[in-house]
Enzyme design. Structure first.
Site, PDB file in Angstrom:
ATOM      1  N   CYS A   1      -3.356  -4.614   3.936  1.00 22.08           N
ATOM      2  CA  CYS A   1      -2.205  -5.407   4.386  1.00 22.08           C
ATOM      3  C   CYS A   1      -2.285  -6.970   3.904  1.00 22.08           C
ATOM      4  O   CYS A   1      -1.127  -7.926   4.212  1.00 22.08           O
ATOM      5  CB  CYS A   1      -2.517  -5.590   6.059  1.00 22.08           C
ATOM      6  SG  CYS A   1      -2.369  -4.048   6.897  1.00 22.08           S
TER       7      CYS A   1
ATOM      8  N   GLU B   1       0.876  -1.165  -0.079  1.00 28.58           N
ATOM      9  CA  GLU B   1      -0.089   0.052  -0.070  1.00 28.58           C
ATOM     10  C   GLU B   1       0.883   1.293  -0.152  1.00 28.58           C
ATOM     11  O   GLU B   1       0.432   2.524   0.076  1.00 28.58           O
ATOM     12  CB  GLU B   1      -1.047  -0.009   1.118  1.00 28.58           C
ATOM     13  CG  GLU B   1      -0.376  -0.033   2.551  1.00 28.58           C
ATOM     14  CD  GLU B   1      -0.851   1.156   3.358  1.00 28.58           C
ATOM     15  OE1 GLU B   1      -1.914   1.211   3.728  1.00 28.58           O
ATOM     16  OE2 GLU B   1      -0.063   2.015   3.751  1.00 28.58           O
TER      17      GLU B   1
ATOM     18  N   HIS C   1      -1.884 -12.398  10.238  1.00 26.09           N
ATOM     19  CA  HIS C   1      -1.455 -11.073  10.140  1.00 26.09           C
ATOM     20  C   HIS C   1      -1.300 -10.438  11.213  1.00 26.09           C
ATOM     21  O   HIS C   1      -2.047 -10.761  12.562  1.00 26.09           O
ATOM     22  CB  HIS C   1      -2.752 -10.434   9.265  1.00 26.09           C
ATOM     23  CG  HIS C   1      -2.230  -8.947   9.118  1.00 26.09           C
ATOM     24  ND1 HIS C   1      -1.263  -8.564   8.748  1.00 26.09           N
ATOM     25  CD2 HIS C   1      -3.049  -7.960   9.559  1.00 26.09           C
ATOM     26  CE1 HIS C   1      -1.322  -7.215   8.781  1.00 26.09           C
ATOM     27  NE2 HIS C   1      -2.326  -7.046   9.410  1.00 26.09           N
TER      28      HIS C   1
END
Lengths: 348, 131
Positions: free
Chosen positions: A112, A80, A234
């Site tokens: 993400c 990003e 994550h």
């Protein structure tokens, strides 16, 4: 069936401690450290960005597997924080490693989870026989607005995977994607910093999608958490991956080897892919690894890997992720950090 | 004026460290030359430079040219790579009191400069210490 042929990671050497950020904003460092389970985060130098970190992570991956870069038919970078708004990061990386010109190249973006997207697509193209090898990268130099909770976690790092049709070092046994439209975190065009919906980023966003993807993948593979030697989730902070792991029935011991966030921060698209590199650094042949990414917006990609006999010998050829994280680091103060991250408005 | 074209021409050297090895005497030229400076040969193989070497000399730039003014102070050095090629580059990730002749360095891919906020970003190699 596709497999991971080579892998590599890169972490800049600068670190800033939670206390250093908290003191500038009058925040309570101990409560941030406890609440987020974070102690420090990585910071890129002014001469490092998604492209430079991707090149270095890929060079480690190529050193490990020794394939000819000309055989790489796809270069996908998930991030990003691509340095250009218009101009691919992937062309620079492909040119630097010598994969051009017969190569497909796209930059991915999905908060993400853009790195795991790249892995997912490479796996599909390899399984379909469209390419011999694909390069999938997750990399970010994330920014949090000054004083925002994100500033304590937004970090820099990269992980690169070369995916091919051989078993390589880890077979990719199964995958599943799970996504809905959930506005928990976003950045509009021309805005410097992202916005987020506070606590809404938790239950209806991260936890719903990670558990949704994980449960579907467990069902698809007819497996249970205890069948896996390791699990990687994550890591927007140190707390969420441990909590989601517990909710799903994984133990702390399964998660810890790939749990980098407490001293790395959230490397966004690099987060779970970097956790997987650290896990591959210690895994044994036959071990099964469960991985679920998360990207705001929102969605998760899940993978099941099985480590092959080739891993232990091959991984020694490049630096381990824990070595990059724990050694050769330098601590910077908040002033240096704001200069490095371009947060200071200078004269025209 | 944009330097896109010049930057683009130098990509094989700046990104992949490609030199020209003389087919006659084996001397490596970097950047590549049309005529070998040692034997006058005109046929070359493309070779990638060694990625590591030793620092021959170093300095610290405290007043830099305008394009590098934001980066001062920064270290610059000449290193002899393991294949004998001598190369000049910035030295990144180094504390200045660490700089020493003979110090092992490796090449790393970094941003060298950019043409302001709207211009192209120029990438290339820098030395970093081998620790």
């Amino acid at each position: 069936m596709a497999g991971i042929i080579g892998y590599g990671a890169y972490i800049p050497r600068n670190r800033i401690k939670v206390e250093e950020i908290a003191k500038v904003w009058g925040a309570d460092a101990p409560s941030y450290k406890k609440g987020l389970m974070l102690r420090e985060k990585s910071v890129p130098s002014p001469d490092q960005d998604v492209i430079t970190m991707s090149v270095e992570a890929t060079r480690s991956a190529l050193t490990r597997c020794g394939i000819d870069a000309k055989k790489i038919g796809a270069v996908y970078i998930g991030s990003e924080s691509h340095p250009y708004a218009v101009k691919p990061s992937g062309t620079v990386v492909a040119e630097a490693i010598g994969a051009t010109p017969d190569c497909h190249c796209v930059d991915f973006e999905f908060a993400c989870k853009a790195g795991s997207e790249a892995m997912f697509v490479c796996m599909g193209l390899v399984d379909a026989g469209a390419i011999e090898y694909g390069l999938a990268i997750g990399a970010d130099t994330s920014q949090g607005a000054p004083g925002d909770a994100l500033e304590y976690s937004a970090a820099a790092g990269a992980a690169a995977y070369i995916i091919g049709k051989d078993d390589g070092v880890a077979k990719m046994l199964a995958t599943h994607s799970f996504m809905t439209d959930t506005p928990d975190f976003w950045r509009r065009e021309y805005m410097h910093y992202p916005r987020h919906a506070g606590r809404f980023t938790g239950e209806p966003a991260y936890f719903k999608h990670v558990t949704g993807c994980a449960n579907a993948l467990l069902e698809k593979t007819n497996s249970k958490p205890s069948d896996y030697a390791y699990a990687v989730f994550h890591q927007p902070n140190g707390k969420f991956p441990m909590r989601v792991g517990k909710m799903l029935g994984f133990t702390k011991e399964q998660i810890e080897p790939g749990w980098l966030a407490p001293t790395l921060g959230n490397t966004y698209s690099g987060s779970s892919p970097m956790g997987l590199t650290a896990t591959l650094d210690v895994a044994k042949p036959g071990d099964k690894i469960f991985m679920v990414s998360y990207g705001s917006g929102a969605g998760s990609d899940g993978f099941v890997f099985e480590v092959t006999d080739a891993l232990p010998k091959m991984r020694e050829k490049a630096p381990f992720t824990r070595t990059l994280l724990d050694e050769n680091k330098v601590y910077i103060d908040y002033g240096t950090y704001t200069k490095y991250r371009g947060k200071i408005r200078k004269g025209e | 004026m944009s330097t896109s074209a010049r930057y683009w021409r130098e990509i094989p050297q700046r990104y992949r460290y490609e030199g020209a090895k003389c087919k006659g005497c084996g001397e490596i030229s970097f950047p590549p030359r049309i005529v070998c400076k040692s034997c006058g040969g005109r046929e070359f193989d493309t070779v990638e430079l060694a990625k590591q070497g030793k620092l021959l000399t170093h300095t610290v730039i405290r007043v830099g040219p305008s394009q590098f003014a934001d980066q001062t102070p920064y270290a610059v050095g000449v290193a002899e790579l393991d294949d004998g090629v001598r190369l000049t580059a910035q030295i990144a990730d180094v504390d200045f009191d660490e700089l020493k002749v003979g110090m092992p360095v490796k090449l790393e891919f970094r941003k060298v400069r950019d043409e302001g906020e709207a211009g192209i970003i120029c990438y290339g190699y820098k030395f970093v210490p081998v620790r």
